[in-house]
Design a protein around this motif. Structure first.
Motif, PDB file in Angstrom:
ATOM      1  N   LEU A 137      32.139  34.276  45.469  1.00 51.31           N
ATOM      2  CA  LEU A 137      32.454  34.127  44.048  1.00 51.31           C
ATOM      3  C   LEU A 137      33.206  35.342  43.513  1.00 51.31           C
ATOM      4  CD1 LEU A 137      29.256  32.509  42.485  1.00 51.31           C
ATOM      5  CD2 LEU A 137      31.579  31.609  42.371  1.00 51.31           C
ATOM      6  N   SER A 138      32.799  36.521  43.943  1.00 54.77           N
ATOM      7  CA  SER A 138      33.484  37.740  43.489  1.00 54.77           C
ATOM      8  C   SER A 138      34.935  37.740  43.966  1.00 54.77           C
ATOM      9  CB  SER A 138      32.765  38.976  44.018  1.00 54.77           C
ATOM     10  OG  SER A 138      31.457  39.053  43.474  1.00 54.77           O
ATOM     11  N   ALA A 139      35.149  37.290  45.202  1.00 52.97           N
ATOM     12  CA  ALA A 139      36.511  37.219  45.735  1.00 52.97           C
ATOM     13  C   ALA A 139      37.342  36.207  44.953  1.00 52.97           C
ATOM     14  CB  ALA A 139      36.463  36.849  47.216  1.00 52.97           C
ATOM     15  N   LEU A 140      36.752  35.069  44.615  1.00 54.96           N
ATOM     16  CA  LEU A 140      37.468  34.051  43.837  1.00 54.96           C
ATOM     17  C   LEU A 140      37.770  34.547  42.428  1.00 54.96           C
ATOM     18  CD1 LEU A 140      35.505  30.875  44.990  1.00 54.96           C
ATOM     19  CD2 LEU A 140      37.985  31.211  45.211  1.00 54.96           C
ATOM     20  N   THR A 141      36.868  35.336  41.857  1.00 49.06           N
ATOM     21  CA  THR A 141      37.081  35.882  40.516  1.00 49.06           C
ATOM     22  C   THR A 141      38.321  36.773  40.490  1.00 49.06           C
ATOM     23  OG1 THR A 141      34.709  35.810  40.066  1.00 49.06           O
ATOM     24  CG2 THR A 141      36.048  37.213  38.635  1.00 49.06           C
ATOM     25  N   ASN A 142      38.545  37.500  41.585  1.00 52.76           N
ATOM     26  CA  ASN A 142      39.696  38.407  41.648  1.00 52.76           C
ATOM     27  C   ASN A 142      41.031  37.664  41.738  1.00 52.76           C
ATOM     28  OD1 ASN A 142      38.151  40.771  41.534  1.00 52.76           O
ATOM     29  ND2 ASN A 142      37.812  40.762  43.762  1.00 52.76           N
ATOM     30  N   MET A 160      36.436  41.415  53.555  1.00 55.97           N
ATOM     31  CA  MET A 160      36.415  40.269  54.441  1.00 55.97           C
ATOM     32  C   MET A 160      36.408  38.956  53.666  1.00 55.97           C
ATOM     33  SD  MET A 160      33.637  39.325  57.390  1.00 55.97           S
ATOM     34  CE  MET A 160      32.332  39.055  56.198  1.00 55.97           C
ATOM     35  N   PHE A 161      35.552  38.858  52.654  1.00 48.46           N
ATOM     36  CA  PHE A 161      35.486  37.628  51.864  1.00 48.46           C
ATOM     37  C   PHE A 161      36.754  37.432  51.045  1.00 48.46           C
ATOM     38  CE2 PHE A 161      30.971  38.327  52.700  1.00 48.46           C
ATOM     39  CZ  PHE A 161      30.582  37.051  53.056  1.00 48.46           C
ATOM     40  N   LYS A 162      37.283  38.552  50.527  1.00 50.78           N
ATOM     41  CA  LYS A 162      38.512  38.448  49.742  1.00 50.78           C
ATOM     42  C   LYS A 162      39.656  37.957  50.625  1.00 50.78           C
ATOM     43  CE  LYS A 162      41.606  41.060  46.739  1.00 50.78           C
ATOM     44  NZ  LYS A 162      41.906  42.372  46.107  1.00 50.78           N
ATOM     45  N   LYS A 163      39.705  38.475  51.860  1.00 53.72           N
ATOM     46  CA  LYS A 163      40.765  38.068  52.773  1.00 53.72           C
ATOM     47  C   LYS A 163      40.631  36.604  53.141  1.00 53.72           C
ATOM     48  CE  LYS A 163      42.956  39.362  57.136  1.00 53.72           C
ATOM     49  NZ  LYS A 163      42.936  40.279  58.291  1.00 53.72           N
ATOM     50  N   PHE A 164      39.388  36.150  53.341  1.00 52.74           N
ATOM     51  CA  PHE A 164      39.155  34.743  53.676  1.00 52.74           C
ATOM     52  C   PHE A 164      39.609  33.835  52.534  1.00 52.74           C
ATOM     53  CE2 PHE A 164      36.353  31.052  53.192  1.00 52.74           C
ATOM     54  CZ  PHE A 164      36.630  30.364  54.364  1.00 52.74           C
ATOM     55  N   VAL A 165      39.269  34.190  51.307  1.00 53.30           N
ATOM     56  CA  VAL A 165      39.638  33.381  50.151  1.00 53.30           C
ATOM     57  C   VAL A 165      41.154  33.336  49.967  1.00 53.30           C
ATOM     58  CG1 VAL A 165      39.556  33.295  47.622  1.00 53.30           C
ATOM     59  CG2 VAL A 165      37.464  33.657  48.917  1.00 53.30           C
ATOM     60  N   VAL A 166      41.793  34.490  50.076  1.00 53.56           N
ATOM     61  CA  VAL A 166      43.244  34.556  49.900  1.00 53.56           C
ATOM     62  C   VAL A 166      43.949  33.728  50.975  1.00 53.56           C
ATOM     63  CG1 VAL A 166      45.266  36.073  50.009  1.00 53.56           C
ATOM     64  CG2 VAL A 166      43.232  36.780  48.720  1.00 53.56           C
ATOM     65  N   ASN A 167      43.505  33.844  52.236  1.00 55.21           N
ATOM     66  CA  ASN A 167      44.112  33.075  53.313  1.00 55.21           C
ATOM     67  C   ASN A 167      43.930  31.571  53.106  1.00 55.21           C
ATOM     68  OD1 ASN A 167      44.991  35.344  54.615  1.00 55.21           O
ATOM     69  ND2 ASN A 167      43.224  35.489  56.003  1.00 55.21           N
ATOM     70  N   ALA A 168      42.734  31.197  52.623  1.00 52.36           N
ATOM     71  CA  ALA A 168      42.475  29.774  52.373  1.00 52.36           C
ATOM     72  C   ALA A 168      43.421  29.221  51.317  1.00 52.36           C
ATOM     73  CB  ALA A 168      41.027  29.576  51.944  1.00 52.36           C
ATOM     74  N   LEU A 169      43.652  29.977  50.276  1.00 51.70           N
ATOM     75  CA  LEU A 169      44.545  29.527  49.204  1.00 51.70           C
ATOM     76  C   LEU A 169      46.010  29.537  49.659  1.00 51.70           C
ATOM     77  CD1 LEU A 169      42.948  31.314  46.101  1.00 51.70           C
ATOM     78  CD2 LEU A 169      42.625  28.952  46.867  1.00 51.70           C
ATOM     79  N   ASP A 170      46.380  30.556  50.462  1.00 50.34           N
ATOM     80  CA  ASP A 170      47.749  30.621  50.972  1.00 50.34           C
ATOM     81  C   ASP A 170      48.045  29.431  51.887  1.00 50.34           C
ATOM     82  OD1 ASP A 170      48.259  32.931  49.602  1.00 50.34           O
ATOM     83  OD2 ASP A 170      47.873  34.275  51.314  1.00 50.34           O
TER      84      ASP A 170
END
Length: 584
Positions: A51-56, A1-11
């Motif tokens: 932070l873990s999602a951003l690290t990826n 969920m957090f990874k998806k949120f981070v990726v969508n925000a950057l996209d």
């Protein structure tokens, strides 16, 4: 969920939609201390997952995402829980590995945590209390982790940042001591920076040292002594040797300033500066002491760490300390280190004697070297007796040759023309005042009578003192008077006749005489003096000298009564007699 949120925000950010990107930034902008109100900060697990999602996806955090990166770097992190700290440090490491351009801001953030941090940093609501030591441990953990990933950053980025963030000399003691202690920790895990960082530290310490001297010089002599005694907690009597009654010349000037009050703010500021220097030097002594672990069982064996450390300190002395005029305490780092092994002491003495006697060097360097060798030999308690004698022997031999060769060029005392000569004479006299016991030799004749003689070529001093150079007129009156008293008491040489003649002829202007600056005069700082006391020669009165002085004063009183009668009755001597009487 957090990874998806981070990726969508950057996209979305990439196509011009910034709503989720700003929401992501807001997570790190929120102050974790503001738990009340509508804008509550995210929980620690939420921040950790983010932070873990951003690290990826750290490779995507280029210059277009610089605002987000800045927010993350500026976020409060050192006072949070351990899991968050681990995630944060891992993110920083991946960030600088992927984007070298962020190394500067990351390093700057970490180094700025080396100063005196408020306790509130480690007391965040909802988190366990983190004390200041643990906070510093976390900062060093982060810095070490980053440097392991990017070793070249130590020289290119970290060193300039450490220099730039070093507290200004006007900052408070705790700011300096916290920063210095953390710099010394960096030296331990970044050995490539050891020499450069310690050189910077020495430079900053000596600037504070000089500030003390400047502040004291602005005070009246008596006030300066009293304030210094108060600041350091050391009695005025401990300042020893070289105080001479110079009543006639300076009496009026001193009386004029007698009623002036010392500004309270100046005294407070001076006290803070002394305390700051004391604590910083104590940290340095403690740091260096770990490298001088020399075995008592085999003192001849010197570990490489001890040799390298002494050579480094000696290098700082040559480049920073010795060229600095009238520093008070920083030079004691070398004084202490040189006595850790006879080899170190010998190395320092050889270098100072060589500079003192080398006529190709500038006069100022030779004068400074003479002051250092005199002060060191006089005060170095652990210096072997044979080395004390060796230094004096070399200096005396040079004096003898100088008098023999240069007397033809001498028409009388001249400090400008023969300054190095007078510096060496003053050095020998000063050493004699402290180390006369080591310079004596006892021998037994065929009838068993113990005879005392002087070693180290000291017999040349009679020739030097009575020469046309007349050093007793040029050398510091304080040193001359004390040397004359001790030498007379020990029946070594007799100086009082020449001293009286010099007084009748006028002692000369101050600029025509050497000053009495000896860089290893008493170390008066409260905390750091514990490192010096064990290796320092404290002035001790010469046995029987006070009794001699009392007898001389009694004889002088009787002689003065007789002189009055003689001067009153010798009318036939005319004008010359009257002039001599008035001078007396």
């Amino acid at each position: 969920m957090f990874k998806k949120f981070v990726v969508n925000a950057l996209d979305e950010r990439a196509i011009g939609k910034a709503v989720r990107y700003e929401e992501l930034r807001h997570k790190f902008q929120a102050n974790p201390a503001n738990v009340d109100g509508e804008n509550k900060p995210p929980s620690s697990p939420e921040m950790q997952m983010t932070l873990s999602a951003l690290t990826n996806v750290v490779s995507r955090l280029d210059q277009n995402c610089a605002s987000l990166v800045q927010d993350i770097i500026a976020a409060t992190w050192v006072g949070r829980d351990t899991l968050f700290v681990s995630a944060y440090v891992r993110f920083l490491g991946n960030l600088v590995s992927a984007h070298a351009n962020y190394m500067g801001v990351v390093t700057k953030m970490l180094v700025r945590n080396f100063g005196m941090l408020p306790s509130s940093v480690g007391r965040l609501p909802g988190y366990p209390v983190v004390d200041r030591n643990e906070i510093y441990d976390r900062v060093h953990y982060a810095l070490q982790y980053i440097l392991e990933l990017v070793p070249t950053a130590a020289t290119s980025t970290l060193f300039p940042q450490l220099v730039a963030e070093f507290p200004h000399k006007s900052e408070k003691k705790l700011e300096h001591t916290c920063y210095l202690a953390n710099m010394l920790r960096v030296v331990e895990y970044v050995p490539a920076l050891r020499n450069k960082l310690l050189s910077v530290i020495t430079d900053r310490v000596i600037k504070i040292d000089i500030e003390i001297q400047v502040d004291l010089d602005e005070l009246d002599d008596d006030e300066g002594d009293e304030i210094e005694a108060e600041l350091t907690g050391v009695a005025l009597d401990d300042k020893e040797l070289v105080t001479v009654d110079e009543e006639s010349d300076d009496e009026e000037a001193s009386n004029a300033d007698e009623d002036e009050d010392v500004p309270e703010d100046s005294v407070k500021s001076l006290k803070e500066t002394v305390d700051k220097l004391d604590s910083m030097l104590d940290l340095l002594f403690n740091y260096y002491s770990s490298y001088f672990d020399i075995s008592d069982k085999d003192p001849s064996y010197l570990p490489a760490s001890a040799i390298n450390t002494f050579e480094m300190i000696h290098g700082f002395f040559n480049t920073t300390i010795m060229p600095t005029y009238r520093s008070r305490y920083t030079q004691f780092l070398l004084f202490w280190a040189a006595q850790k092994a006879p080899l170190f002491s010998d190395h320092f003495c050889v270098s100072m004697v060589e500079r003192t006697l080398d006529n190709t060097r500038p006069v100022g360097i030779r004068q400074s070297a003479a002051a250092y060798i005199a002060s060191y030999v006089a005060r170095a308690k652990l210096m072997p007796q044979k080395d004390v004698r060796a230094v004096v022997r070399i200096l005396c031999r040079w004096l003898s040759e100088f008098v023999d060769v240069r007397s033809v060029d001498c028409n009388g005392p001249d400090v400008n023309k023969f300054r190095p000569f007078y510096c060496v004479v003053q050095a020998v006299m000063y050493i004699f005042c402290f180390r006369w016991r080591e310079l004596q030799e006892e021998s037994e004749d065929e009838w068993g009578v113990i005879e005392t003689s002087w070693t180290a070529g000291l017999d040349v001093m009679q020739k030097v003192i009575t020469s046309k150079f007349n050093p007793l007129k040029i050398c510091s009156p304080a040193v001359v008077d004390m040397f004359a008293k001790i030498a007379n008491h020990l029946q070594f040489v007799f100086c009082f006749t020449i001293i009286e003649q010099n007084k009748r002829g006028g002692r000369g202007r101050e600029e025509e005489m050497l000053d009495s600056y000896f860089p290893f005069d008493p170390f008066l700082l409260k905390k750091s003096r514990r490192w010096i006391d064990e290796c320092y020669v404290v002035w001790t009165p010469v046995p029987g000298l006070e009794d001699d002085e009392d007898e001389e004063e009694s004889d002088d009183d009787e002689a003065d009564d007789e002189d009055v009668g003689i001067e009153g009755g010798e009318d036939d001597e005319g004008e010359d007699s009257e002039t001599e009487g008035s001078e007396r």
